[in-house]
Design an enzyme around this catalytic site. Sequence first.
Site, PDB file in Angstrom:
ATOM      1  N   ARG A   1     -30.614  73.224 -24.835  1.00 50.46           N
ATOM      2  CA  ARG A   1     -29.729  71.990 -25.327  1.00 50.46           C
ATOM      3  C   ARG A   1     -30.065  70.819 -24.751  1.00 50.46           C
ATOM      4  O   ARG A   1     -30.255  69.742 -25.396  1.00 50.46           O
ATOM      5  CB  ARG A   1     -28.134  72.060 -24.975  1.00 50.46           C
ATOM      6  CG  ARG A   1     -27.648  73.541 -25.587  1.00 50.46           C
ATOM      7  CD  ARG A   1     -26.037  73.431 -25.440  1.00 50.46           C
ATOM      8  NE  ARG A   1     -25.312  73.084 -26.684  1.00 50.46           N
ATOM      9  CZ  ARG A   1     -24.200  72.330 -26.781  1.00 50.46           C
ATOM     10  NH1 ARG A   1     -23.753  71.649 -25.818  1.00 50.46           N
ATOM     11  NH2 ARG A   1     -23.948  71.880 -27.977  1.00 50.46           N
TER      12      ARG A   1
ATOM     13  N   ASN B   1     -24.257  63.769 -20.451  1.00 51.18           N
ATOM     14  CA  ASN B   1     -24.908  65.071 -19.891  1.00 51.18           C
ATOM     15  C   ASN B   1     -26.205  65.532 -20.495  1.00 51.18           C
ATOM     16  O   ASN B   1     -26.827  66.654 -20.003  1.00 51.18           O
ATOM     17  CB  ASN B   1     -23.999  66.309 -20.452  1.00 51.18           C
ATOM     18  CG  ASN B   1     -22.654  65.888 -19.615  1.00 51.18           C
ATOM     19  OD1 ASN B   1     -22.418  66.131 -18.482  1.00 51.18           O
ATOM     20  ND2 ASN B   1     -21.369  65.551 -20.362  1.00 51.18           N
ATOM     21  N   TYR B   2     -26.745  64.893 -21.778  1.00 49.07           N
ATOM     22  CA  TYR B   2     -27.934  65.599 -22.197  1.00 49.07           C
ATOM     23  C   TYR B   2     -28.950  64.763 -22.432  1.00 49.07           C
ATOM     24  O   TYR B   2     -29.967  65.309 -22.782  1.00 49.07           O
ATOM     25  CB  TYR B   2     -27.372  66.238 -23.777  1.00 49.07           C
ATOM     26  CG  TYR B   2     -26.634  67.382 -23.515  1.00 49.07           C
ATOM     27  CD1 TYR B   2     -27.311  68.626 -23.221  1.00 49.07           C
ATOM     28  CD2 TYR B   2     -25.235  67.295 -23.718  1.00 49.07           C
ATOM     29  CE1 TYR B   2     -26.363  69.477 -23.206  1.00 49.07           C
ATOM     30  CE2 TYR B   2     -24.438  68.389 -23.704  1.00 49.07           C
ATOM     31  CZ  TYR B   2     -24.808  69.671 -23.410  1.00 49.07           C
ATOM     32  OH  TYR B   2     -24.285  70.966 -23.294  1.00 49.07           O
ATOM     33  N   LEU B   3     -28.784  63.436 -22.466  1.00 47.66           N
ATOM     34  CA  LEU B   3     -29.750  62.663 -22.702  1.00 47.66           C
ATOM     35  C   LEU B   3     -30.516  62.127 -21.257  1.00 47.66           C
ATOM     36  O   LEU B   3     -29.954  61.485 -20.386  1.00 47.66           O
ATOM     37  CB  LEU B   3     -29.659  61.390 -23.483  1.00 47.66           C
ATOM     38  CG  LEU B   3     -28.864  61.769 -24.884  1.00 47.66           C
ATOM     39  CD1 LEU B   3     -28.453  60.513 -25.700  1.00 47.66           C
ATOM     40  CD2 LEU B   3     -29.981  62.564 -25.555  1.00 47.66           C
TER      41      LEU B   3
END
Length: 871
Positions: free
Chosen positions: A694, A829-831
């Site tokens: 993810r 949270n993801y980038l």
Amino acid sequence: MALKASDNPNLAHDFDDEDGPLTFKRYTSSKKKQLHSQLTKSTSPSSNGQPSSNHKGNTVPSAVGNSKASTSLANSNSPKPVLDQKIPIHIKGETKSIKHSTKDSEDEDHNKPFSARLKVNSNNDNKSTPVVVKKSYEDSNDDGAMPLSAKLFRNSNARASCGNYDDSDVKKPISKVQKERQNGSSASNKHEKPSTLLAKRPIDNSNSMHTSVKKLKVSDPAGSIKTEQVSMKCEPKVDDDDDGIPISQRIKKPLTSPDKSSSVNRKLTMSADKSSSMKNSLTKVTKVNKAGKTSFKKQPQKLKKSGKGSDYSKSTKLLPSSGDGQKKWTTLVHNGVIFPPPYQTHGVKILYKGKPVDLTPEQEEVATMYAVMRDTEYMQKDKFKENFWNDWRKLLGRNHVIHNLKDCDFTPIYDWYQSEKEKKKQMTTEEKKALKEEKMKQEEKYMWAIVDGVKEKVGNFRVEPPGLFRGRGEHPKMGKLKRRICPGDIVINIGKDAPIPECPILGERWKEIRHDNTVTWLAYWSDPINPKLFKYVFLAASSSLKGQSDKEKYEKARMLKDYIANIRAAYTKDFTNKDITKQQIAVATYLIDKLALRAGNEKDDDEADTVGCCTLKVENVTREAPNKLKFNFLGKDSIKYENTVEVELPVYNAILKFQKEKRPGDDLFDMLDTSKLNAHLKELMPGLTAKVFRTFNASITLDDMLNKGTKGGDVGENIVVYQKANKQVAIICNHQRSVSKSHSAQMLRLNEKIDGLKAVLKELKTDLDRAKKGKSPLKSSDGKAKRNLNPKALEKKISQTNAKIEKMQRDMKTKDDLKTVALGTSKINYLDPRITVAWCKRHEVPIEKIFNKSLLAKFSWAMDVDPDFRF
DNA sequence: CTCCGGACTTGCAAATACTTTG
DNA sequence: CAAAGTATTTGCAAGTCCGGAG
């Protein structure tokens, strides 16, 4: 003075600079040792690909300094800055971004359960999430079945080839290409000063201990501390026959259109990478693999030198991994946690069968919790009421007059609560401010911890107050009473030499004091709703400890980039494996890769019934011949995932097989669970788990879209590009939000505005016609005469109005498109923030336009990344 | 292995702070 | 200046993943 200051909210200023967003922090001692740990713990995330600066610098943070710091804190709650190493950087506070305006029409929605709303949205609205995911594939029909990031990935390959290789690279054995490709993290080191951390750290530490308040100027290069990072590169080797043809094909195909901007960047990147390779550090070899065929080797990674100055001042650099075995800190000082105030009874009585009932304060407290929730959707849920009643009844006791919930009327308490709220609202700003200051004063001592001599913000130092459990979705425990937490429930974790926080409630004491430096929590208690779970008190996201692991997370995701081709080849091959477990692993991995699904751990019966990849049920996937799969399930937080995707035929057939002879509620992947899946993934890449996909997908999508989409427009345009990319990521990850209650009203209003402008436009046109004929304008609607403008002026006005209308319509559309998409989660949270920071540097977009204050603080470790950084 | 305690990240929504608008 | 909106922060629930015991 000091005292006074501490009482004063302004005092906070003292801290303010210190914890300003961009700050310099000390290096943790533990970080230095990571080399060791890396070698030992191959699976540890951090151990891989982590920058490491280990060699020599094993200086141990002296306990002395630390203890000094702690003492000061302990002795005086003095807010005095304890940290010296943090360097404040001026940041323009305003982080404004884009906004959309609008309104639309669909009000009834907010009365429906969240899931229902989502459903409605996804069904009726093509723009909404699930469908959008699908959209993302639309542009590439040719590779619709390709894993999500494959398309992107190929771009990166393309990029890579621009630099030193020709397209044929793509066809080269993957391992070769990868080998040649430099490992990314080094890029971020470019800016670093020669001084190594190792060398510096000890000094810094000592400084921090002794000099207390010196602040380094950001602008002062000499003062700034840079850290070097060393990342390791992984070079997966693959067995030839393992190379899936399909994958390579997929990868090749892609080279279609290299984007110009990217090629330029690529060059920079490449050269940066090259230069970087020089200092090196460790070499690690990890043997992996199934069948003993594949083995991955790690290569040393280098430090980068800093290149041209960036517009950003440098900030903290985190040390490589938090190795040191398990050690997370050496000294830890804090003041424990703060408890909510005791319940204040209000004496308002509820009615039972129309008559007022006396309640004890305890009973009243719980009744109030319930009364106050009247306007929430929980009140429509029987489970909620049932659970509440069961717990409340216990409090009422055996033969209380109240025998059932149905006959209780909580209106008096509800009304009382509303009026309290109103009162609060009516308070003058002065009063509010005073109240706030008071609260600040009380909490201030709990807000900070001193970790290895550095003052860090504590994340959640407030103990959760009692309340009714608000589980999401159809949670079996919703409505249960979440009892009050007392000191006797709380375990404190603190440095051995630090003073034990005084228990804030007279006559009570902490449950336990621990001195465990292998964990990062400062305190915990067990969750009253589910005693098997704990509630932890951690440091804030801006802390070095958190930043450290955040960085490790992204480094691991970047590492996946080097392995992904092989992984895809491997699972593609296994789509038809006779071993059903292997086949299921292959298909599950494919779904996780392509759709960015979550792993899907097993859940208990006393939790909401949601699923992830491994726990998908037969009924969650519908086949649509010839090769499409329709997913429909509730994922984390009971958010609906609805998406129809084209898959490779072998996958389609495998799903068919997995569904055969099963009931709708049976597990689709009956031979699988997350631990098996992750165990398998770990064989493919050290530290690899499902969630890494993810992160990988999200970050690489951002990187790709930014670099393809940025056309060199002005700041405003660039921000739009960023938002678009951000939105795409949110869609991929299925990050949703509920439509705001006022959304439809807002859309409506915007429409009215647009209509108004259109009317104006019409009038202007009429006037123009008349003006051309030499007539004076008609009277305006309100009867007044208008100024007599010449045709030219009128034309100008017309075009201005047109532009205004268009802009409004665009904004409205954007707003509507985003009504169910949550952009924040992916940003947080993801980038990989380095992608954003580097892009901002390259395109002269002020970072504050993208990251707000919190994000800047959280990502301080990424601020001095090299502008050429690519994920 | 499996189970399960444990620790830490991720995620949405409510609350609050701040801005713009009428 | 209040209302209306938006942006940010806070709260805490809900995931992931690890590692040790049996």
